[in-house]
Design a protein around this motif. Sequence first.
Motif, PDB file in Angstrom:
ATOM      1  N   GLN A   1       0.808  -1.239   0.000  1.00  0.00           N
ATOM      2  CA  GLN A   1       0.000   0.000   0.000  1.00  0.00           C
ATOM      3  C   GLN A   1       0.835   1.282   0.000  1.00  0.00           C
ATOM      4  OE1 GLN A   1      -1.490  -2.414   2.572  1.00  0.00           O
ATOM      5  NE2 GLN A   1      -2.453  -3.148   0.695  1.00  0.00           N
ATOM      6  N   VAL A   2       2.151   1.151  -0.034  1.00  0.00           N
ATOM      7  CA  VAL A   2       2.973   2.364  -0.044  1.00  0.00           C
ATOM      8  C   VAL A   2       3.438   2.630  -1.470  1.00  0.00           C
ATOM      9  CG1 VAL A   2       5.058   3.447   0.824  1.00  0.00           C
ATOM     10  CG2 VAL A   2       3.758   1.911   2.295  1.00  0.00           C
ATOM     11  N   ASP A   3       3.203   3.837  -1.944  1.00  0.00           N
ATOM     12  CA  ASP A   3       3.652   4.218  -3.276  1.00  0.00           C
ATOM     13  C   ASP A   3       5.165   4.389  -3.240  1.00  0.00           C
ATOM     14  OD1 ASP A   3       4.207   5.285  -5.689  1.00  0.00           O
ATOM     15  OD2 ASP A   3       2.950   7.081  -5.462  1.00  0.00           O
ATOM     16  N   ILE A   4       5.894   3.531  -3.936  1.00  0.00           N
ATOM     17  CA  ILE A   4       7.348   3.585  -3.763  1.00  0.00           C
ATOM     18  C   ILE A   4       7.982   4.801  -4.431  1.00  0.00           C
ATOM     19  CG2 ILE A   4       7.700   1.133  -3.293  1.00  0.00           C
ATOM     20  CD1 ILE A   4       8.553   0.687  -6.055  1.00  0.00           C
ATOM     21  N   ALA A   5       7.225   5.484  -5.270  1.00  0.00           N
ATOM     22  CA  ALA A   5       7.756   6.719  -5.850  1.00  0.00           C
ATOM     23  C   ALA A   5       7.887   7.809  -4.790  1.00  0.00           C
ATOM     24  CB  ALA A   5       6.850   7.190  -6.982  1.00  0.00           C
ATOM     25  N   GLN A   6       7.142   7.658  -3.689  1.00  0.00           N
ATOM     26  CA  GLN A   6       7.153   8.681  -2.631  1.00  0.00           C
ATOM     27  C   GLN A   6       8.314   8.502  -1.652  1.00  0.00           C
ATOM     28  OE1 GLN A   6       4.753  11.054  -2.613  1.00  0.00           O
ATOM     29  NE2 GLN A   6       3.818  10.114  -4.413  1.00  0.00           N
ATOM     30  N   LEU A   7       9.028   7.395  -1.763  1.00  0.00           N
ATOM     31  CA  LEU A   7      10.037   7.089  -0.747  1.00  0.00           C
ATOM     32  C   LEU A   7      11.326   7.851  -0.989  1.00  0.00           C
ATOM     33  CD1 LEU A   7       9.558   3.210  -0.515  1.00  0.00           C
ATOM     34  CD2 LEU A   7       8.503   4.993   0.873  1.00  0.00           C
ATOM     35  N   ASP A   8      11.973   8.235   0.104  1.00  0.00           N
ATOM     36  CA  ASP A   8      13.277   8.886  -0.037  1.00  0.00           C
ATOM     37  C   ASP A   8      14.361   7.807  -0.156  1.00  0.00           C
ATOM     38  OD1 ASP A   8      14.015   7.922   2.458  1.00  0.00           O
ATOM     39  OD2 ASP A   8      13.472   9.755   3.515  1.00  0.00           O
ATOM     40  N   PRO A   9      15.575   8.195  -0.515  1.00  0.00           N
ATOM     41  CA  PRO A   9      16.630   7.190  -0.744  1.00  0.00           C
ATOM     42  C   PRO A   9      16.847   6.258   0.451  1.00  0.00           C
ATOM     43  CG  PRO A   9      17.362   9.319  -1.510  1.00  0.00           C
ATOM     44  CD  PRO A   9      16.044   9.541  -0.844  1.00  0.00           C
ATOM     45  N   TYR A  10      16.704   6.780   1.662  1.00  0.00           N
ATOM     46  CA  TYR A  10      16.917   5.945   2.850  1.00  0.00           C
ATOM     47  C   TYR A  10      15.841   4.878   2.958  1.00  0.00           C
ATOM     48  CZ  TYR A  10      20.366   9.310   4.357  1.00  0.00           C
ATOM     49  OH  TYR A  10      21.479  10.100   4.428  1.00  0.00           O
ATOM     50  N   GLU A  11      14.600   5.278   2.665  1.00  0.00           N
ATOM     51  CA  GLU A  11      13.499   4.318   2.735  1.00  0.00           C
ATOM     52  C   GLU A  11      13.595   3.294   1.611  1.00  0.00           C
ATOM     53  OE1 GLU A  11      10.158   7.126   4.878  1.00  0.00           O
ATOM     54  OE2 GLU A  11      10.511   7.342   2.747  1.00  0.00           O
ATOM     55  N   LEU A  12      14.036   3.765   0.435  1.00  0.00           N
ATOM     56  CA  LEU A  12      14.211   2.832  -0.681  1.00  0.00           C
ATOM     57  C   LEU A  12      15.271   1.791  -0.346  1.00  0.00           C
ATOM     58  CD1 LEU A  12      14.044   4.876  -3.987  1.00  0.00           C
ATOM     59  CD2 LEU A  12      12.643   2.930  -3.334  1.00  0.00           C
ATOM     60  N   ALA A  13      16.362   2.260   0.253  1.00  0.00           N
ATOM     61  CA  ALA A  13      17.429   1.326   0.628  1.00  0.00           C
ATOM     62  C   ALA A  13      16.918   0.346   1.681  1.00  0.00           C
ATOM     63  CB  ALA A  13      18.636   2.092   1.159  1.00  0.00           C
ATOM     64  N   TRP A  14      16.113   0.840   2.581  1.00  0.00           N
ATOM     65  CA  TRP A  14      15.535  -0.012   3.627  1.00  0.00           C
ATOM     66  C   TRP A  14      14.684  -1.105   2.995  1.00  0.00           C
ATOM     67  CZ3 TRP A  14      10.878  -1.673   5.481  1.00  0.00           C
ATOM     68  CH2 TRP A  14      10.838  -2.133   6.804  1.00  0.00           C
ATOM     69  N   LEU A  15      13.890  -0.662   2.005  1.00  0.00           N
ATOM     70  CA  LEU A  15      12.986  -1.586   1.315  1.00  0.00           C
ATOM     71  C   LEU A  15      13.771  -2.648   0.547  1.00  0.00           C
ATOM     72  CD1 LEU A  15       9.858  -0.513  -0.509  1.00  0.00           C
ATOM     73  CD2 LEU A  15      11.610  -1.467  -1.949  1.00  0.00           C
ATOM     74  N   ARG A  16      14.828  -2.211  -0.141  1.00  0.00           N
ATOM     75  CA  ARG A  16      15.642  -3.167  -0.899  1.00  0.00           C
ATOM     76  C   ARG A  16      16.349  -4.127   0.041  1.00  0.00           C
ATOM     77  NH1 ARG A  16      18.094   1.740  -3.825  1.00  0.00           N
ATOM     78  NH2 ARG A  16      16.477   2.206  -5.349  1.00  0.00           N
ATOM     79  N   CYS A  17      16.646  -3.617   1.221  1.00  0.00           N
ATOM     80  CA  CYS A  17      17.404  -4.424   2.169  1.00  0.00           C
ATOM     81  C   CYS A  17      16.533  -5.480   2.834  1.00  0.00           C
ATOM     82  CB  CYS A  17      18.012  -3.494   3.213  1.00  0.00           C
ATOM     83  SG  CYS A  17      19.129  -4.299   4.343  1.00  0.00           S
ATOM     84  N   ARG A  18      15.304  -5.103   3.215  1.00  0.00           N
ATOM     85  CA  ARG A  18      14.512  -5.997   4.060  1.00  0.00           C
ATOM     86  C   ARG A  18      13.274  -6.559   3.422  1.00  0.00           C
ATOM     87  NH1 ARG A  18      15.632  -4.162   9.582  1.00  0.00           N
ATOM     88  NH2 ARG A  18      17.328  -2.687   9.380  1.00  0.00           N
ATOM     89  N   LYS A  19      12.683  -5.821   2.480  1.00  0.00           N
ATOM     90  CA  LYS A  19      11.403  -6.266   1.953  1.00  0.00           C
ATOM     91  C   LYS A  19      11.566  -7.190   0.757  1.00  0.00           C
ATOM     92  CE  LYS A  19       7.306  -3.942   3.249  1.00  0.00           C
ATOM     93  NZ  LYS A  19       7.178  -4.928   4.289  1.00  0.00           N
TER      94      LYS A  19
END
Lengths: 254, 375
Positions: free
Chosen positions: A84-102
């Motif tokens: 449910q989170v639009d990944i275009a809205q994420l900042d680089p830190y959140e994107l890295a978090w997502l790539r790391c854990r999700k």
Amino acid sequence: MSNSDLFAAEGAADKHGYVIRAVDVKKVYRMGDSETHALRGATLDIHRGEYMSIMGPSGSGKSTFFNMVGGLDKPTSGKVYMDQVDIAQLDPYELAWLRCRKVGYIFQSFNLIQVMSCLENVTLPMSFAGMDDEEAREKALGILERVGLKDRALHKPAEMSGGQQQRVAIARALANTPDILLADEPTGNLDLRTGEEIINLFSQLRKELGVTIITATHDLKMLKASDRIVWIEDGLITRVTTADALDIQVQEIH
Amino acid sequence: MREKKQRMAERDTGGSAGVATVAPQSSIFNQQSSIGSQVRLPFRTAFRISVQGIRIRLGRSLVTVSGVVLGIAFLMSNLTGQLIKNGVAAKREARQQATLMAAMVRAEIGDVRDKNLAVLVCGTLRPYETELLSTIVAAKPAQLRGLGLTQEGVTPATPSTLGAGAGVLLVLGDAPSGAFALEELTQGMTQKVVLEAEAARTYAGKAALEAEASAVRRELFFGAQHEQQKARMAKEAQQAHARTLWIVVISLLVTVIGVSNALLMSVTERFREIGTMKCLGALSSFIRLLFLIESSLIGAAGSLMGVVAGAILPLLAYGFTYSFVTVLGSLPYGWLMLAGAGSAVVGTLLAVLAAIYPATIASRMLPASALRSTV
Ligand SMILES: Nc1ncnc2c1ncn2[C@@H]1O[C@H](COP(=O)(O)OP(=O)(O)OP(=O)(O)O)[C@@H](O)[C@H]1O
Ligand SMILES: [Mg+2]
């Protein structure tokens, strides 16, 4: 089940929700004057815990779709929602978090870091997640055992066969217990038998961990093991079928 | 923040349990829906990975290191050469002075051999005075009585016993001699000749001493000439300095470009590795840090080797042309240390400077580049 049901399934699957929803995703690559429309509006919902394969001829946009869905690249237009989170809205830190854990990524050419041992390859994403070394080591050994490579933990990737390397890559993708495994032609560089081992491993992992698996593949065995098959042609999703319906379709490809 | 930590912990335990046992689809970690923010990694982790990279790609790293070694060795050898030249020149000058002064002493009392001499040292000896004293000691006088210095061949004396039987009194040193009375010092001298290595010395005691003609005071002083010579030499040195400076600067620039180039190649070679790291959750700043650390380590190692090489080579070269005793004896070691430390710092900083552009390129690399299967 009709085709339209499969495109955006409601009902039973909704209980677990969608892991990923792609809505009218377009991607245009610009190189100087020329434009390549790699995706022309792909809409797809991916259920939690499903095993989905993406089929399509070379250059049809499979890898591009992967990059969008896995948060590796941003679409030119359209939206990708992950939980449910639009990944275009994420900042680089959140994107890295997502790539790391999700998301766990698995590549056709394994992409193990050659200078590191198998164990270090698996602990690397855990270090990125901030886990302390000892704990990461324990966990990595556990995962390597799960993929049957515990005794090879201290070897360098170059000392291993393709099938073994891909299993290390899978172990690495599982390091931070992701919700989603994204595999772009994971058996593309493997022979039939080792490819089959990888496919079996995927099936088992899905059963054991309930992880969502998305693969792009030309491998018939892989298609058969999956729940749904998405057909991409020339940047558009043309069909979504179940594996049961595959037997008829296979005639069409070959 | 705390909430996030807790959630991470949950995910982790969920994970290890998931691997070992069968976790159903509805396990906790699958229900997490919000996105956290990636933490910056401790420096230690980046350092470890950098060192690993250097160790594995040792051949390439050594080539890069050698670039730094050459540049810094060139810088250091110039500095060392300069120091040696200055040291040797100063030593030579002192020897010249000493020779002149010794000639003056001889002019007063003839050959020093088997004569009685007295020496008063106020403060510390200047280099040429030290030379003079060793020349006199080497000439084997019958006795050399000294006050204010301890040296082999010099018999210690008090102000009243200093002059006894001596044919000449040398007054040396850089401090004023106002504490002593000339009358007392020259007591018992066979011939009251006082040679002073400094102009306008004053003594305690009776004021119009010279009028009484109890003693002959002569100057052994060549200071003015000394200063002139010094100025000329400084000017020459400065000209030579300006000439070498731009060569050194150019050589350092070449080093920077060389290191930069090597790192750029390393970045293109590793684009897949970098992309993969980004897929695994590395932040851009982490990738940048990796390259900066790698480069600073290369710079530090290369600088240290360059400093050692750049110090030893000129020492050998000058050692063979003059003599090792002269070179090693006249070298200002403090300045040499400073030059070494300075060169090492310059080398390391330049290596980091050289890494900024390649590191930025690497950090901007898209994670998707890891997926491309063909290079
Ligand atoms: N980074 C890029 N820059 C420019 N064009 C690109 C880029 N990536 C992909 N393309 C183009 O987009 C189109 C789709 O490429 P994509 O890699 O998604 O195909 P694919 O279905 O994965 O093919 P394959 O089965 O060969 O891997 C192709 O025409 C390709 O040339
Ligand atoms: Mg592809």
